[in-house]
Write an enzyme that holds these catalytic residues in place. Sequence first.
Site, short mmCIF file in Angstrom:
data_model
loop_
_atom_site.label_atom_id
_atom_site.label_comp_id
_atom_site.label_asym_id
_atom_site.label_seq_id
_atom_site.Cartn_x
_atom_site.Cartn_y
_atom_site.Cartn_z
CB CYS A 1 29.85 -19.80 -39.37
SG CYS A 1 29.96 -20.58 -40.99
CB CYS B 1 33.11 -29.75 -32.49
SG CYS B 1 32.96 -29.17 -34.19
CB CYS C 1 22.69 -21.50 -44.11
SG CYS C 1 24.13 -22.33 -43.38
CB CYS D 1 31.41 -22.65 -37.68
SG CYS D 1 31.34 -23.58 -36.15
CB CYS E 1 37.92 -23.11 -33.15
SG CYS E 1 36.18 -23.48 -32.88
CB CYS F 1 21.41 -13.32 -51.17
SG CYS F 1 20.17 -14.48 -50.56
CB CYS G 1 15.13 -11.17 -48.05
SG CYS G 1 16.43 -10.31 -47.14
CB CYS H 1 37.25 -28.32 -39.36
SG CYS H 1 36.51 -26.71 -38.98
CB CYS I 1 19.98 -13.10 -42.75
SG CYS I 1 21.10 -13.71 -44.03
CB CYS J 1 27.81 -19.83 -48.63
SG CYS J 1 29.01 -19.77 -47.28
CB CYS K 1 23.99 -16.01 -43.46
SG CYS K 1 25.77 -15.80 -43.23
CG HIS L 1 22.29 -8.76 -48.25
ND1 HIS L 1 21.06 -9.35 -48.03
CD2 HIS L 1 22.03 -7.45 -48.56
CE1 HIS L 1 20.11 -8.45 -48.19
NE2 HIS L 1 20.66 -7.30 -48.52
#
Lengths: 309, 481
Positions: free
Chosen positions: A289, A49, A279, A187, A154, A229, A250, A52, A256, A265, A286, A226
């Site tokens: 991805c 797409c 996210c 992603c 991908c 988190c 949570c 990236c 998630c 992340c 989450c 997690h």
Amino acid sequence: MQISRRNFLKYCTMSAASIGLTRLDLEALAAVLAKPDAPTVLWLHGSSCTGCSVSLLNYVSDTAPHDITEVLTQSINLAFHPTIMALSGEASSAALHQAAAAGPYVLVIEGGIPMAYGGHACVVYSYNGHEVTMQEAVQRFAPGAAAILCVGTCSSYGGIPHAGSNPTGVVNVRELTGRPTINIPGCPANPSWVIWAVVQLILGNPVPLDSVGRPVFLYHANGTIHQNCPRNPAVGGEEAAGFEDCHHKCLINLGCRGPFTEAKCENCWNGKEGQGHWCIGVNAPCHGCVEPTFPGPQSFYEPYLPESP
Amino acid sequence: MPTITASIDPVTRIEGHLKIDIEIDTVNGRQQVVEAKAIGTLFRGFEKILGGRDPRDAAIITSRICGVCPTSHAYCAAKAIDAVCGVYPNTAARLLRNLVHGACFLESHLLHFYLLSLPDYIDGPKMAPWMPGLSFDKRLDPATVALLQGHYVEAITMRRLCHEMGAIWGGKLPHTPAFIGGGFTAVADADQVAAFRSHLVTIRDFITDTYVPDVERLAGLYPDYFSIGRGYGNLLSYGVYELDNAGQNVLFQPGVIVDGDGPVQAVDVQAIQEHVAYSWYTDTAAARHPAQGVTEGAYPKGDAYSWLKAPRYQSRPFECGPLARMKASGEYSGGVSVLDRHLARAREAELLADAMMGWLDELPVGAGAYTTCTIPASGVSSGLTEAPRGALGHWLTVEQGRVGRYQVITPTCWTVSPRDEMDQRGPLEEALVGTPIADAASPVEALRVIHSVDPCLDCATHVVEPGTLTERPSAERKERG
């Protein structure tokens, strides 16, 4: 082109702590950067797409190179990238072939490789009047590559084009070539992870990989989303029952995939590392991805368990 | 002199994979394009990827159709999910969607002009990936070139800031998880509003002080491009940026304009048909309304030459994009050409940035943006909106609580479509015919026409199995807040 890498070296010095370089690495890097012939980067787009590439443009750091402009002008020789290169038509594919013939190169692949219709679900360019499919292009340039970097889920695992009934027969780069790859899934792929991998390749550092080809340093070594988190019930978080009331809670009941996702992340997107966004920070589960199981057939909004293989 | 046949493959500085075949001949003493084919060379098949999934997943999956307009797809899918659940988003959701979608619009417009289009007019830095560069008529003096090169570099930063702004509530861009059926996941706080505003002021100033003047500067030096690349002059907009929660009023208006300057007519979605005569799909019948269409790949196939289908409105080809929106909204009075497209896009960016300032003022701080949204056992719905490059429609059919059918018709499907069964060229093909070409070995004039419509082949070249089209939600909607 004559590459000025002074600032790149400065970047590596200043950010050594966060990217995991040792003093020995830095001395080796100085030697490598003294050579004008560091690997050229050739970037192929397959069944993708372009997200990236867009994500890479979002690269930003406190230390040089500060952004993608500095990466492009001072750090790498990006001889082929269809989204930003000036040349068009066969002149651009000729540039690709010339750069590959001229010396060592890193092959970056964004997007999966469709095998249906004889590969003609993705034609990437013409060369000498012949239409070249993504399948042919990867097979042509993978064997001569100093390294193959799969940017995004991908090219690493097939990703979304491979999902469902896989209508165009998408395969990933390892499946097609049988060659080792360094996979930077996501992603999209996080731009800081991509630049980290490029640094390792310039250094010639060994990059320990996990069983699915990801640098251990970028993924497995961070534990799961997690585990780290701030909303984890183990550190006092409360589980949300629905999106109606999930602020700061949570999201495990809302789909998630954090317990099954290994990546760093938190606040690492669209900003400097640790000062950006993510996210879960906007109450979104989450989606896992960076995992080979993404997207999988499961709902993104029901409690998640990976499919057994 | 015989007709020269030239291929531009790949067309670079677009998203996705596009090949353009042109024939060049001398007509009335001028060498020009006399025939053109636009060839979409990527097929992914999102319908089969979505089939059988939880319908709520559509916003996440369809975002990945395109990394340059991901929020447009996520938003469009969320609208289709809202509709099938019979829900209108509340005020916080409407404004958060508008603001994050708007951030990505601004990002796309800046990316398009500076990174994708400007190298058709000026040389970039003397290094890869900008050198070797194109050979073309260089009408800008060295000082202006240096100025624009500086703006190119600034634009790289500005487009990044657009994504950093959008990520305040989008979480991660491109490909945000925050658009969901029923609303939006984020809850805005005052610090975030201040951070968003700070970014937006910087970006708006760049648009006003740099982007718009640069396009006008280019227009002053290349005035011939006001009469190059017109094509049919048929323009289509679905309208975008809801100003009320039921979506009755929008910032950029829907409308159909025939032949450049006709009156703005209402859009009748039932007047859309898709043709596959020159597309690599099985011929099942004459042109079909998407509700009855069938999509099975067939490569190779006779005279077919593209993975794009050919959508037509009342049997006519239409282009879409900022020029269509701005003319339908009465905000642009010029014609249809390469430069009109660039000017309309830049001025639209300015209007949008101003509107976003207002939405920030309206945004309720601390308010939940989700209205309970339950997927019915069965239902049919649609979402219509605009991506940066034009009209975008998603059509959803729910069967047994899962995606039965999902269809997307993207803006580039309209604009870059191949011929239809009446042998009418697609809009970009028609716009290329008549383009003067100084050097057939380097047809930069054709590239300028191609780039002016902002093709996004990532979007265009997935084709999905059509479902039933409907504009109305399947149930009476509820609204909160």
